[in-house]
Design a protein around this motif. Structure first.
Motif, PDB file in Angstrom:
ATOM      1  N   TYR A 107      -5.453 -13.070  -6.474  1.00 44.09           N
ATOM      2  CA  TYR A 107      -6.308 -12.163  -7.243  1.00 44.09           C
ATOM      3  C   TYR A 107      -5.948 -10.707  -6.959  1.00 44.09           C
ATOM      4  CZ  TYR A 107     -10.374  -9.684  -8.969  1.00 44.09           C
ATOM      5  OH  TYR A 107     -11.184  -8.796  -9.636  1.00 44.09           O
ATOM      6  N   ILE A 108      -5.778 -10.375  -5.679  1.00 42.54           N
ATOM      7  CA  ILE A 108      -5.445  -8.994  -5.317  1.00 42.54           C
ATOM      8  C   ILE A 108      -4.070  -8.615  -5.864  1.00 42.54           C
ATOM      9  CG2 ILE A 108      -4.928  -7.465  -3.369  1.00 42.54           C
ATOM     10  CD1 ILE A 108      -7.154  -8.973  -1.828  1.00 42.54           C
ATOM     11  N   ALA A 109      -3.121  -9.516  -5.765  1.00 43.50           N
ATOM     12  CA  ALA A 109      -1.781  -9.243  -6.302  1.00 43.50           C
ATOM     13  C   ALA A 109      -1.856  -8.942  -7.793  1.00 43.50           C
ATOM     14  CB  ALA A 109      -0.855 -10.424  -6.028  1.00 43.50           C
ATOM     15  N   ILE A 120       1.984  -3.240   0.098  1.00 43.03           N
ATOM     16  CA  ILE A 120       0.747  -3.937   0.450  1.00 43.03           C
ATOM     17  C   ILE A 120       1.157  -5.297   1.000  1.00 43.03           C
ATOM     18  CG2 ILE A 120      -1.378  -4.989  -0.408  1.00 43.03           C
ATOM     19  CD1 ILE A 120      -1.522  -1.982  -0.496  1.00 43.03           C
ATOM     20  N   VAL A 121       0.751  -5.574   2.239  1.00 40.72           N
ATOM     21  CA  VAL A 121       1.019  -6.866   2.869  1.00 40.72           C
ATOM     22  C   VAL A 121      -0.263  -7.683   2.778  1.00 40.72           C
ATOM     23  CG1 VAL A 121       1.696  -8.067   4.972  1.00 40.72           C
ATOM     24  CG2 VAL A 121       2.640  -5.794   4.480  1.00 40.72           C
ATOM     25  N   LEU A 122      -0.203  -8.800   2.073  1.00 40.75           N
ATOM     26  CA  LEU A 122      -1.368  -9.667   1.937  1.00 40.75           C
ATOM     27  C   LEU A 122      -1.347 -10.682   3.079  1.00 40.75           C
ATOM     28  CD1 LEU A 122      -1.273 -10.169  -1.926  1.00 40.75           C
ATOM     29  CD2 LEU A 122      -2.708  -8.596  -0.599  1.00 40.75           C
ATOM     30  N   LEU A 174      -8.178  -0.818  -4.016  1.00 43.06           N
ATOM     31  CA  LEU A 174      -7.577  -0.289  -5.229  1.00 43.06           C
ATOM     32  C   LEU A 174      -7.663   1.235  -5.262  1.00 43.06           C
ATOM     33  CD1 LEU A 174      -8.912  -2.915  -7.795  1.00 43.06           C
ATOM     34  CD2 LEU A 174      -6.668  -2.850  -6.694  1.00 43.06           C
ATOM     35  N   ASP A 175      -8.775   1.785  -4.791  1.00 48.02           N
ATOM     36  CA  ASP A 175      -8.920   3.242  -4.716  1.00 48.02           C
ATOM     37  C   ASP A 175      -7.905   3.853  -3.751  1.00 48.02           C
ATOM     38  OD1 ASP A 175     -11.003   3.162  -6.525  1.00 48.02           O
ATOM     39  OD2 ASP A 175     -12.580   3.330  -4.998  1.00 48.02           O
ATOM     40  N   ARG A 176      -7.687   3.182  -2.618  1.00 46.33           N
ATOM     41  CA  ARG A 176      -6.704   3.683  -1.651  1.00 46.33           C
ATOM     42  C   ARG A 176      -5.314   3.713  -2.262  1.00 46.33           C
ATOM     43  NH1 ARG A 176      -7.207   0.787   4.139  1.00 46.33           N
ATOM     44  NH2 ARG A 176      -5.661   2.375   4.685  1.00 46.33           N
ATOM     45  N   VAL A 177      -4.957   2.653  -2.959  1.00 43.27           N
ATOM     46  CA  VAL A 177      -3.634   2.581  -3.574  1.00 43.27           C
ATOM     47  C   VAL A 177      -3.521   3.593  -4.712  1.00 43.27           C
ATOM     48  CG1 VAL A 177      -2.020   1.073  -4.799  1.00 43.27           C
ATOM     49  CG2 VAL A 177      -3.325   0.176  -2.873  1.00 43.27           C
ATOM     50  N   ALA A 178      -4.573   3.725  -5.506  1.00 42.36           N
ATOM     51  CA  ALA A 178      -4.562   4.676  -6.619  1.00 42.36           C
ATOM     52  C   ALA A 178      -4.426   6.114  -6.129  1.00 42.36           C
ATOM     53  CB  ALA A 178      -5.829   4.522  -7.459  1.00 42.36           C
TER      54      ALA A 178
END
Length: 198
Positions: A154-156, A138-140, A127-131
């Motif tokens: 959950y991540i999505a 983001i590929v899950l 989340l910090d990287r995306v923020a």
């Protein structure tokens, strides 16, 4: 009987995945017979890795440099991050050379049975990287298990507030797979993910 040192080596090798006691003994015999050409270089390589092994501060990959070779590679797509459960998944995907972005290793998957909660995984760092900006996708790439899909969901949900596209690996029939050999879960996923014929 072999010496205690040789038995200890065989026992250590037998703990490796895919090697049982008999395979480990065969490997030890092979190494002993080729000790000048194989045993010395193997020991040197193991010591070098042991002494230099680090976890990447960006993605949590395991490498001998920090940041890892993938994160340090300027040719990688900076805007896409592939999220995987563990380092083995990262290595498998990267070996295929189909994903040119960067990775993020969670260090496991959510599991109520095993007591693994979101705070036990490397989700906050993602989340910090995306923020921090600069990420478009983001590929899950979670395993197609109940826990893997729960983790992906959950991540999505946690990424919903960010301006990123969230994608997931396709699941279903493997190339060359025959229907009568596939389990019901794989068949069900393949039916749910069906698409129009082009």
């Amino acid at each position: 009987m072999a010496s205690q040192e040789i038995e200890t080596l065989a026992s250590a090798l037998a703990r490796l995945p895919g090697l049982g006691p008999r395979s480990a003994r065969r490997a030890v015999l092979w190494l002993v017979k080729r000790r000048d050409n194989a045993l010395g270089p193997l020991v040197d390589a193991l010591e070098a890795v042991r002494d230099r092994l680090v976890e990447c501060r960006i993605c949590s990959n395991v490498d001998t440099q920090n940041p890892c070779g993938i994160c340090a590679d300027p040719r990688r797509d900076q805007k896409s991050i592939c999220v995987v459960e563990d380092v083995a998944d990262l290595w498998a995907l990267d070996r295929a050379k189909l994903f040119t972005g960067r990775y993020h290793v969670l260090g496991g998957k959510l599991s109520a049975m095993d007591g693994i909660r979101p705070e036990d995984l490397n989700i906050a760092a993602l989340l910090d990287r995306v923020a921090g900006g600069g990420t478009d996708e983001i590929v899950l790439a979670m395993n197609a298990t109940l826990e893997g899909q729960t983790t992906a969901h959950y991540i999505a949900e946690r990424l919903e507030d960010f301006p990123v596209r969230i994608t997931q690996l396709a699941h279903g029939l493997p190339v060359g797979g025959e229907l009568d050999y596939l389990d019901e879960g794989t068949l069900a996923q393949a039916l749910r993910a069906r698409r129009p014929v082009d």
